[in-house]
Design a protein around this motif. Structure first.
Motif, PDB file in Angstrom:
ATOM      1  N   LEU A   1      15.592 -24.650  41.595  1.00  0.00           N
ATOM      2  CA  LEU A   1      14.700 -23.321  41.420  1.00  0.00           C
ATOM      3  C   LEU A   1      13.864 -23.147  42.450  1.00  0.00           C
ATOM      4  O   LEU A   1      13.354 -21.971  42.852  1.00  0.00           O
ATOM      5  CB  LEU A   1      14.007 -23.429  40.111  1.00  0.00           C
ATOM      6  CG  LEU A   1      14.483 -23.509  38.772  1.00  0.00           C
ATOM      7  CD1 LEU A   1      13.564 -23.890  37.450  1.00  0.00           C
ATOM      8  CD2 LEU A   1      15.478 -22.473  38.755  1.00  0.00           C
ATOM      9  N   TYR A   2      13.322 -24.040  43.274  1.00  0.00           N
ATOM     10  CA  TYR A   2      12.302 -24.163  44.321  1.00  0.00           C
ATOM     11  C   TYR A   2      13.166 -23.517  45.676  1.00  0.00           C
ATOM     12  O   TYR A   2      12.655 -22.309  46.152  1.00  0.00           O
ATOM     13  CB  TYR A   2      12.000 -25.510  44.582  1.00  0.00           C
ATOM     14  CG  TYR A   2      10.543 -25.723  45.389  1.00  0.00           C
ATOM     15  CD1 TYR A   2      10.069 -24.788  46.167  1.00  0.00           C
ATOM     16  CD2 TYR A   2       9.793 -26.840  45.113  1.00  0.00           C
ATOM     17  CE1 TYR A   2       8.585 -25.047  46.602  1.00  0.00           C
ATOM     18  CE2 TYR A   2       8.624 -27.255  45.785  1.00  0.00           C
ATOM     19  CZ  TYR A   2       8.116 -26.170  46.617  1.00  0.00           C
ATOM     20  OH  TYR A   2       7.073 -26.616  47.091  1.00  0.00           O
ATOM     21  N   MET A   3      14.201 -23.865  45.641  1.00  0.00           N
ATOM     22  CA  MET A   3      15.046 -23.389  46.754  1.00  0.00           C
ATOM     23  C   MET A   3      15.531 -22.011  46.566  1.00  0.00           C
ATOM     24  O   MET A   3      15.592 -21.322  47.655  1.00  0.00           O
ATOM     25  CB  MET A   3      16.306 -24.198  46.791  1.00  0.00           C
ATOM     26  CG  MET A   3      17.204 -24.532  48.243  1.00  0.00           C
ATOM     27  SD  MET A   3      18.566 -25.256  48.055  1.00  0.00           S
ATOM     28  CE  MET A   3      18.326 -26.767  47.597  1.00  0.00           C
TER      29      MET A   3
ATOM     30  N   VAL B   1       7.068 -32.297  53.670  1.00  0.00           N
ATOM     31  CA  VAL B   1       6.790 -30.893  53.316  1.00  0.00           C
ATOM     32  C   VAL B   1       5.516 -30.615  52.275  1.00  0.00           C
ATOM     33  O   VAL B   1       4.906 -29.765  52.698  1.00  0.00           O
ATOM     34  CB  VAL B   1       8.078 -30.604  52.383  1.00  0.00           C
ATOM     35  CG1 VAL B   1       8.038 -28.839  51.833  1.00  0.00           C
ATOM     36  CG2 VAL B   1       9.230 -30.505  53.395  1.00  0.00           C
ATOM     37  N   HIS B   2       5.221 -31.697  51.341  1.00  0.00           N
ATOM     38  CA  HIS B   2       4.112 -31.639  50.584  1.00  0.00           C
ATOM     39  C   HIS B   2       2.929 -32.020  51.407  1.00  0.00           C
ATOM     40  O   HIS B   2       1.807 -31.012  51.000  1.00  0.00           O
ATOM     41  CB  HIS B   2       4.149 -32.717  49.751  1.00  0.00           C
ATOM     42  CG  HIS B   2       3.115 -32.912  48.690  1.00  0.00           C
ATOM     43  ND1 HIS B   2       3.084 -31.973  47.481  1.00  0.00           N
ATOM     44  CD2 HIS B   2       2.078 -33.807  48.492  1.00  0.00           C
ATOM     45  CE1 HIS B   2       1.946 -32.270  46.964  1.00  0.00           C
ATOM     46  NE2 HIS B   2       1.309 -33.230  47.391  1.00  0.00           N
ATOM     47  N   GLY B   3       3.008 -32.176  53.036  1.00  0.00           N
ATOM     48  CA  GLY B   3       1.808 -32.306  53.624  1.00  0.00           C
ATOM     49  C   GLY B   3       1.192 -33.702  53.523  1.00  0.00           C
ATOM     50  O   GLY B   3       0.077 -33.756  54.095  1.00  0.00           O
TER      51      GLY B   3
ATOM     52  N   TRP C   1       6.594 -29.730  38.811  1.00  0.00           N
ATOM     53  CA  TRP C   1       7.445 -30.554  38.014  1.00  0.00           C
ATOM     54  C   TRP C   1       8.315 -31.285  39.367  1.00  0.00           C
ATOM     55  O   TRP C   1       8.785 -32.337  38.905  1.00  0.00           O
ATOM     56  CB  TRP C   1       8.605 -29.386  37.390  1.00  0.00           C
ATOM     57  CG  TRP C   1       7.965 -29.052  36.104  1.00  0.00           C
ATOM     58  CD1 TRP C   1       7.334 -28.044  35.629  1.00  0.00           C
ATOM     59  CD2 TRP C   1       7.648 -30.043  34.945  1.00  0.00           C
ATOM     60  NE1 TRP C   1       6.696 -27.913  34.411  1.00  0.00           N
ATOM     61  CE2 TRP C   1       6.873 -29.344  33.873  1.00  0.00           C
ATOM     62  CE3 TRP C   1       7.750 -31.343  34.717  1.00  0.00           C
ATOM     63  CZ2 TRP C   1       6.563 -29.730  32.892  1.00  0.00           C
ATOM     64  CZ3 TRP C   1       7.538 -31.788  33.267  1.00  0.00           C
ATOM     65  CH2 TRP C   1       6.755 -30.964  32.497  1.00  0.00           C
ATOM     66  N   HIS C   2       8.504 -30.367  40.139  1.00  0.00           N
ATOM     67  CA  HIS C   2       9.449 -31.211  41.329  1.00  0.00           C
ATOM     68  C   HIS C   2       8.496 -32.554  41.688  1.00  0.00           C
ATOM     69  O   HIS C   2       9.153 -33.519  41.978  1.00  0.00           O
ATOM     70  CB  HIS C   2       9.813 -30.363  42.513  1.00  0.00           C
ATOM     71  CG  HIS C   2      10.596 -30.614  43.412  1.00  0.00           C
ATOM     72  ND1 HIS C   2      12.143 -31.133  43.108  1.00  0.00           N
ATOM     73  CD2 HIS C   2      10.883 -31.007  44.649  1.00  0.00           C
ATOM     74  CE1 HIS C   2      12.823 -31.478  44.033  1.00  0.00           C
ATOM     75  NE2 HIS C   2      12.024 -31.687  45.121  1.00  0.00           N
ATOM     76  N   THR C   3       7.325 -32.371  42.188  1.00  0.00           N
ATOM     77  CA  THR C   3       6.776 -33.584  42.889  1.00  0.00           C
ATOM     78  C   THR C   3       6.362 -34.724  41.662  1.00  0.00           C
ATOM     79  O   THR C   3       6.264 -35.535  42.002  1.00  0.00           O
ATOM     80  CB  THR C   3       5.148 -32.781  43.121  1.00  0.00           C
ATOM     81  OG1 THR C   3       5.318 -31.672  44.053  1.00  0.00           O
ATOM     82  CG2 THR C   3       4.586 -33.946  44.125  1.00  0.00           C
TER      83      THR C   3
ATOM     84  N   TYR D   1      16.002 -30.767  56.730  1.00  0.00           N
ATOM     85  CA  TYR D   1      16.806 -31.961  56.286  1.00  0.00           C
ATOM     86  C   TYR D   1      16.584 -32.323  54.916  1.00  0.00           C
ATOM     87  O   TYR D   1      17.634 -32.660  54.301  1.00  0.00           O
ATOM     88  CB  TYR D   1      15.879 -33.156  57.040  1.00  0.00           C
ATOM     89  CG  TYR D   1      15.967 -33.407  58.462  1.00  0.00           C
ATOM     90  CD1 TYR D   1      17.174 -32.743  59.229  1.00  0.00           C
ATOM     91  CD2 TYR D   1      14.994 -34.035  59.340  1.00  0.00           C
ATOM     92  CE1 TYR D   1      17.129 -32.686  60.669  1.00  0.00           C
ATOM     93  CE2 TYR D   1      15.302 -34.245  60.568  1.00  0.00           C
ATOM     94  CZ  TYR D   1      16.202 -33.408  61.507  1.00  0.00           C
ATOM     95  OH  TYR D   1      16.347 -33.633  62.565  1.00  0.00           O
ATOM     96  N   HIS D   2      15.417 -31.731  54.183  1.00  0.00           N
ATOM     97  CA  HIS D   2      15.361 -32.030  52.882  1.00  0.00           C
ATOM     98  C   HIS D   2      16.538 -31.170  52.328  1.00  0.00           C
ATOM     99  O   HIS D   2      17.365 -31.690  51.165  1.00  0.00           O
ATOM    100  CB  HIS D   2      14.004 -31.454  52.112  1.00  0.00           C
ATOM    101  CG  HIS D   2      13.595 -32.126  51.057  1.00  0.00           C
ATOM    102  ND1 HIS D   2      13.305 -33.149  50.744  1.00  0.00           N
ATOM    103  CD2 HIS D   2      13.523 -31.185  49.596  1.00  0.00           C
ATOM    104  CE1 HIS D   2      12.984 -33.419  49.407  1.00  0.00           C
ATOM    105  NE2 HIS D   2      13.162 -31.931  48.960  1.00  0.00           N
ATOM    106  N   ARG D   3      16.777 -30.071  52.682  1.00  0.00           N
ATOM    107  CA  ARG D   3      17.701 -28.983  51.986  1.00  0.00           C
ATOM    108  C   ARG D   3      19.301 -29.738  52.119  1.00  0.00           C
ATOM    109  O   ARG D   3      19.686 -29.752  51.191  1.00  0.00           O
ATOM    110  CB  ARG D   3      17.838 -27.726  52.695  1.00  0.00           C
ATOM    111  CG  ARG D   3      16.479 -27.136  52.002  1.00  0.00           C
ATOM    112  CD  ARG D   3      16.459 -25.524  52.478  1.00  0.00           C
ATOM    113  NE  ARG D   3      15.065 -24.979  51.650  1.00  0.00           N
ATOM    114  CZ  ARG D   3      15.002 -23.890  51.410  1.00  0.00           C
ATOM    115  NH1 ARG D   3      15.843 -23.089  51.390  1.00  0.00           N
ATOM    116  NH2 ARG D   3      14.011 -23.528  50.779  1.00  0.00           N
TER     117      ARG D   3
END
Ligand code: HEM
Length: 217
Positions: A134-136, A32-34, A160-162, A47-49
């Motif tokens: 929070l991202y979701m 997702v980050h690329g 923060w997530h990364t 899938y990540h979700r």
């Protein structure tokens, strides 16, 4: 030598499922980050979700298990033999010196592990999960204006997530190395698979007695 039951059934199930989910979340998350393409962006997001909900569910189960079995006490930090344990990993281990602490059913974590795992549970995992949630929910909050979270830039949440994800990956590499530093390179991993480990009988009785004494206090 004595065969001692160290890791209970739920604990082993939780450990391996959590490890697999974290690895899968990092594979899909960095897509997702690329960073690369494996599943394709849309699928990676999906899938990540799904995996993230599974991890959240598993963590609730694990909290419940730790509280109801009293196993949470294994993580109470202690400075007893902490210095010896650090010195062992920095030098003693390379000279073939004996482990400064012995594992027992009542005390399966050494003082350094207690500190590191507590940090993992109270800091690293919450940072990654809270920022992930929070991202979701970011868009939902944004459209409905329910909570004033839109003022908080999405880039900061992603940061923060990364960061949490990168630290988790670093933890994983060090953790896997540490698992090879038991009696034999695979004895710790085997214990987490079967639950049983070969332990020095003398140490076992001595340590369990000490544990019981400190529990009574
Ligand atoms: C329950 C925990 C987690 C939740 C709720 C969560 C949620 C999310 C969400 C919503 C996104 C944005 C993409 C999307 O819409 O799906 C995302 C991205 C990402 N996640 Fe997670 N995630 C969790 C755990 C993890 C873990 C354990 C890792 C790695 C160890 C991870 C690594 C990443 C990475 C690297 C990104 C890309 C960040 C970016 O560049 O913007 N996530 N996550």
């Amino acid at each position: 030598m004595q065969r001692v039951y160290i890791y209970k059934g739920f604990e082993r199930f939780w450990h391996w499922l959590q490890a697999s989910l974290i690895m899968f979340l990092s594979i899909t998350g960095f897509e997702v980050h690329g960073s690369y393409t494996i599943f394709g962006f849309e699928k990676a997001v999906e899938y990540h979700r799904v995996a993230s909900w599974m991890l959240i569910g598993l963590i609730f189960l694990a909290i419940f298990w730790h509280l109801t079995t009293g196993e949470w006490k294994q993580y109470i930090p202690t400075t007893k033999k902490l210095k010896e344990q650090i010195m062992y990993y920095m030098s003693g281990i390379f000279k073939g010196e004996p482990h400064p602490t012995e594992k027992t059913g009542l005390s399966k974590l050494n003082p350094l592990q207690r500190l590191v795992y507590l940090g993992f549970k109270l800091l690293l995992v919450p940072i990654t999960i809270i920022s992930g949630i929070l991202y979701m929910l970011y868009k939902t909050f944004d459209q409905n204006n329910i909570i004033v979270i839109e003022d908080y830039p999405l880039e900061a949440i992603a940061f923060w997530h990364t960061l949490g994800a990168i630290l988790l990956m670093i933890f994983l590499v060090i953790h896997v190395y540490m698992t090879t530093t038991g009696k034999t390179p695979t004895s710790n991993i085997q214990a987490m698979i079967t639950g049983w480990e070969e332990i020095d009988e003398e140490h076992q009785e001595h340590n369990d007695e000490n544990e019981k004494k400190s529990e009574k206090k």
